[in-house]
Each structure stands twice: as structure tokens, then as C-alpha cells.
Write a protein that holds these residues in place. Sequence first.
Motif, PDB file in Angstrom:
ATOM      1  N   PRO A 173      29.486   5.969  15.129  1.00 24.99           N
ATOM      2  CA  PRO A 173      30.946   6.011  15.182  1.00 24.99           C
ATOM      3  C   PRO A 173      31.533   6.763  13.993  1.00 24.99           C
ATOM      4  N   GLU A 174      32.667   7.380  14.256  1.00 24.51           N
ATOM      5  CA  GLU A 174      33.290   8.255  13.261  1.00 24.51           C
ATOM      6  C   GLU A 174      33.599   7.519  11.956  1.00 24.51           C
ATOM      7  N   GLU A 175      34.012   6.220  12.045  1.00 22.85           N
ATOM      8  CA  GLU A 175      34.386   5.501  10.814  1.00 22.85           C
ATOM      9  C   GLU A 175      33.173   5.308   9.908  1.00 22.85           C
ATOM     10  N   TRP A 176      31.990   5.150  10.524  1.00 29.57           N
ATOM     11  CA  TRP A 176      30.794   4.968   9.701  1.00 29.57           C
ATOM     12  C   TRP A 176      30.373   6.257   9.040  1.00 29.57           C
ATOM     13  N   LYS A 177      30.623   7.362   9.768  1.00 24.89           N
ATOM     14  CA  LYS A 177      30.219   8.654   9.222  1.00 24.89           C
ATOM     15  C   LYS A 177      30.927   8.939   7.905  1.00 24.89           C
ATOM     16  N   LYS A 178      32.141   8.399   7.792  1.00 27.05           N
ATOM     17  CA  LYS A 178      32.930   8.611   6.588  1.00 27.05           C
ATOM     18  C   LYS A 178      32.136   8.243   5.332  1.00 27.05           C
ATOM     19  N   VAL A 222      37.762  10.401  -6.447  1.00 21.58           N
ATOM     20  CA  VAL A 222      38.940   9.870  -5.769  1.00 21.58           C
ATOM     21  C   VAL A 222      38.739  10.048  -4.275  1.00 21.58           C
ATOM     22  N   ILE A 223      38.781   8.921  -3.548  1.00 16.25           N
ATOM     23  CA  ILE A 223      38.560   8.985  -2.104  1.00 16.25           C
ATOM     24  C   ILE A 223      39.850   9.385  -1.424  1.00 16.25           C
ATOM     25  N   ASP A 224      39.730  10.422  -0.606  1.00 16.91           N
ATOM     26  CA  ASP A 224      40.913  10.909   0.089  1.00 16.91           C
ATOM     27  C   ASP A 224      40.517  11.064   1.544  1.00 16.91           C
ATOM     28  N   LEU A 227      35.194   2.306  -9.317  1.00 16.70           N
ATOM     29  CA  LEU A 227      34.600   3.044 -10.429  1.00 16.70           C
ATOM     30  C   LEU A 227      33.515   3.975  -9.916  1.00 16.70           C
ATOM     31  N   GLU A 228      32.733   3.467  -8.948  1.00 15.28           N
ATOM     32  CA  GLU A 228      31.641   4.256  -8.392  1.00 15.28           C
ATOM     33  C   GLU A 228      32.131   5.359  -7.486  1.00 15.28           C
ATOM     34  N   GLY A 229      33.291   5.133  -6.839  1.00 20.70           N
ATOM     35  CA  GLY A 229      33.751   6.081  -5.845  1.00 20.70           C
ATOM     36  C   GLY A 229      33.237   5.769  -4.464  1.00 20.70           C
ATOM     37  N   THR A 230      32.860   4.498  -4.215  1.00 19.35           N
ATOM     38  CA  THR A 230      32.509   4.093  -2.853  1.00 19.35           C
ATOM     39  C   THR A 230      33.799   3.903  -2.073  1.00 19.35           C
ATOM     40  N   PRO A 231      33.862   4.376  -0.842  1.00 25.46           N
ATOM     41  CA  PRO A 231      35.112   4.204  -0.105  1.00 25.46           C
ATOM     42  C   PRO A 231      35.416   2.726   0.102  1.00 25.46           C
ATOM     43  N   PRO A 232      36.683   2.331  -0.039  1.00 22.19           N
ATOM     44  CA  PRO A 232      37.041   0.926   0.155  1.00 22.19           C
ATOM     45  C   PRO A 232      36.851   0.541   1.616  1.00 22.19           C
ATOM     46  N   PRO A 233      36.654  -0.766   1.894  1.00 22.51           N
ATOM     47  CA  PRO A 233      36.399  -1.194   3.269  1.00 22.51           C
ATOM     48  C   PRO A 233      37.525  -0.850   4.229  1.00 22.51           C
TER      49      PRO A 233
END
Lengths: 328, 273
Positions: A74-79, A198-200, A287-293
Motif C-alpha cells: 500500500p502507498e502509505e507504507w511505501k512512504k 524534515v519530513i515533508d 530527531l532521527e527523521g522517522t516519519p511520524p505515525p
Amino acid sequence: MKGMLPLVQNETLKIWKKKRFYVILLILLVLVPLFTYAQLRVSQTNAANFKDWRNQIQQQITDLQNTLASDRMPEEWKKYDRIKVQQLQYYLDHDINPNSPDAATFTRQFMASSVSMFFPLLILALSSDLVSGERTGGTIKMLLTRPVRRWKILTSKLIALTLYVSLAILATGAVCYLISGLLFGYGGWTMPVFTGFVIDGSAIDATGVHAVPQWAYMLMQSGLIWISCMTIAILSTMVSVLVRSTAASIVTMMAAVISGSILAGMASSWEAAKYIFSVNIDLTDYLEGTPPPIAGMDIGFSLAVLGIWAAAALVVSYGVFTKQDILN
Amino acid sequence: MKSSGTLWRVVGTASLASTLLLAGGFAFAMRDMLIVTPSVQQAARQAPEEAQAGGQYQQADEILVTALGDSLTKGVGDNSGRGYVKPVLEQLKAATGKPVQQINNLAISGLTAAELDKMLAEDRGLDNPIRQANLILLTIGGNDLFRPVLEARENGSSSDIPLDEIEAQIPAAAASLKSVVERIRAINPEATLVYAGLYNPFYDIAELRDGSAAVQRWNDEAYRILAKDEHAVLVPVMDLFEQRSAAYMASDHFHPNQDGYVRIAQRIVQALT
């Protein structure tokens, strides 16, 4: 505030004498060697299969690209994978190994992955019987019949709890570092680590990325862990005030924490879930730059959510504790 | 009472110091995230350390293999997940007696020649594995040629599958292949480059058997591109998948199965030893 210090001293010694801190140390002494050994096996496998870490990272990128090429995902996971690829690529381009095998890196990664579950558990070991324990033991009457205002008693308990939360976080870091260092060597403090991704949407804005030495990164990381642990501690104090039995208070808090981490994994389409405190616990992700849930969360938002929950919990705790009738 | 006084002093001081340290850490983190990050410029790019070039595999003590390309190199269709690359490594080791190590398998399923060309042009992370190798395995082009057929097949009938479209893809794909080979050579001029040719995956469909002629034309083009390069070799595999194609094709009727990959590997090793 006069007269506060002896109360804090009393509470601090009480928690110490209940040997809760020993339990934490014991858990760490059992668990950390396990993880260290697992990590050792991982690095041995990598060393056997890859000439150096660059090849390993490149393979990781290619594998992720292959997953991304699959239509079943699914597209959301690919993110997540896309952002992971960009991050790995950034490390590769700057010739810095994100998984360098040393005690400092191991400690950093262990602490980061512990925020959502392991730290809350440790904190609950300290905080869940803060008030309910007095009830179960019957000491609450002694405590409340002394000529001290009730709010002072609760405040002293909270201060003592804060002190132990800090101690527990540092102890975790120290135990991790000392044990993993036996196998990986005690280096790595000055290794550069990248932060400022920065997650965009589904891309990373890398213009703000800068390298900080690992010791500074770990200091920042610990500070954020401290904030989420304090939120857990305050909430669990509230539960401990409201619920009579310690077991019930542990179960309530654990259920909240676990459901938060499950929600974080599946709630991307339910946006209101971002107002739940346990979805916001993973502050180190920023801090790590992991995308938020959930899209739209950032550090300011998470801090505000945690702050509001903690403030509400304090209001309820003080309100109930100062007014409550003690019956037996 | 005295011991608990000492305990209080020790625990109190240590925990107060930890609290201050962590609060400081939090402030530090907020400063970094809210002030430093927005203001910082992109970190100065350091050129990555040049990896040692692999040289030629005949002279080397150790054969270092980098594989790149499409799903064939990835091993799609092989239930064991080994593809042709792993058998090549094993058979080469047995045939030469030298240690054989895979540096990376950089293949991506569904990759076309044009996409590979773009990757090689933009992704500097691929340079190191290619430079370190003394043997490079490559498959590409299948997706360029057969995608129209696959799409037509997915949309239903096999009767009006555009055979001439296969041919129509050849010039553009060949240009991309030429560019891919040049880019690989710019990074590593010495390694032996093995290109496994295409086969006709639709040989068992009577109406599509004529596609073989187009595939052969592609292989000719590829041969022309590689012929000038003394360290490059085109390994033909087309004949392997014609007479008993069912035995060597995976259930998707497009990729080889495990036995099919082993036979491709045998061809490659024959060409190298």
C-alpha cells in the motif's frame, strides 16, 4: 516550600527501600547482554556477506527499492521505505556508517528503540504503586494524619519520582554502554550522526540536515526520552491515585501504552488518534527523521499533546488526592 | 539513621544531577530541532572515499562480483531465491578454485534499460560496488521489449497482442543499453562485463512464437554494443527456453524457474572459464 526537603528525602528513601530500582537494574543486566549478543550476530553476518559497510547499505537500499517496486504494497507504507532509502542514501553519500559497531552507537539505537515500550515499563515499575502502594500497605493513614498538607505529600512524591525517572534513564544508558562495550569496544562518542531531516509528505527535506557528534545526539535523545518518560510517570501517578490496587494501576497504564503503539502502527487513516498521548511518545523519531505515525504530527504538536495530558493528569491527581476520603 | 542520611545524599545528588543533565539534553534537542535545523545549510559534501578498483578477475586472487539489472538478476521466479547469480558464484568457485564473493546484487525487478541508465547517472552509491568488482553480471532489456505484451496480456485477450510493438521498442532500448555499458565502463574499465541475452518468454504461445525473431534482433543489437569491448561478453540463453520451455519457466510464464536459472548460470560460467 519550607519543609519540603525532608518530605522529598523521605519519599526518595521509600522508593529506594522498596528495591524498585534494583529491579530495574536487574532487568537491564539480564536484557542488555541478550540484545548485545543479537547485535553481535547481526554484525558477524554482515561482515561475512559484505566487503564493507557501504556495500551493505547499498544492498539495503536496493532491497528497499525492490519492495517499493512491488504493487502489492500500500502507498502509505511505501512512504516509510522511500524516506528510509533517502536517509540511507544520505549517509552513503557522506560516507558515514549509520550502524557503526561500537558501544555508543549500540546504546543510542537501544535507547531509541526502547522509548515506546521498554522505558514506559521501567517507569511503571517505579511509579505505579506510588500512592496505591500506600493504600495496599495501609500506611496511607499514617501519612495523611501527619500535620502536613496533602498537596505537599503528593508534590514530594512527584519530585522523588522525577529524580528516579532521570536516574533510570541514565542507568539504562550506562548499563548498555558498559555491557556492549565489552564486545564492541568503548568508542564512537565523536562519530558524526545526522539529524535535522524534515519530513515533508513522502519525501525528506535534507537541506536542514547537519552532523552532530554522537555524544551530543545521545544527550538530546536522552532529553526527549526524559520528557516522554515523565509524561508516563505523571499519568501513572494519576492512575495510582485513582485505582486502589497496584496491579490494576500497572495493567491500566500498560494497556494504554501498548494500545498507543499498536495504534501508531495502523492509525494512519484515523487522524484523531494523534491526540492520544501514547501515539506521541516516540519523541526521538523527530530527531532521527522517522516519519511520524500520522501525517501532520511534528515535535511541537507532540510536546503539546504530551503536555496537555500531563497537565490534566496533575489536575486530577491533586484534586482527588487532596479531597479523597480515606476509608478502609 | 546515619546510613539513610548518606544514602539520601548519594541518591539525591546523583538523581538531581541526572535530572539536570536530562533537562539540559531536552533543551539542547529543542534548540537543535527548532533553531539549528532551520538555519543550517546543507552539510558540506565530502567526497566518499574511493574504493579500491577490482581489476581483472583472471589475475585477481579473489573474484568479486557485482550484479545489476532487472528481475532476472534478482532471481524472480526462483522459489529458492537464488536466481542465476548465486549458482554462478558457486560454479565459478568450483571451476577456478579461487574464492568468489558477491559484493552486491543491485538488481531491481521491473527495471528497464532507460531506468537503469538513469540510476547509473544519478545514484553515486552504485559507483563503489561497481568499481570494486572484477566481474559484473548484467541483465536488462526484457522489460523494455515485453512490457507492451505483458500489459496486453493483463488486459485480457492474447489474440491481438502487438508483436510489432516488441520490435518498435528495440532502437530506444538499445540506445539506453549502450549508455548503460558506457557508464559502467566509465566507473570500471577493467572488470569483465557479462551480459546475458534475452530469450522469448512467450515461445510456448503459438501466436507469439514469432516474437523470437524480434528477441534475436535485440540480441544482435546488444552484441554490436558489446563487441568492441574486449572485457565484455554476451552470453546467449535464448535456445535454453525453446524446446522444453515449460520445464524451465516459472509459473508466471515470464521468468525462468530454479532449473532455468541454473542453466543460465552454466552458460555464464562456460563463457568465463
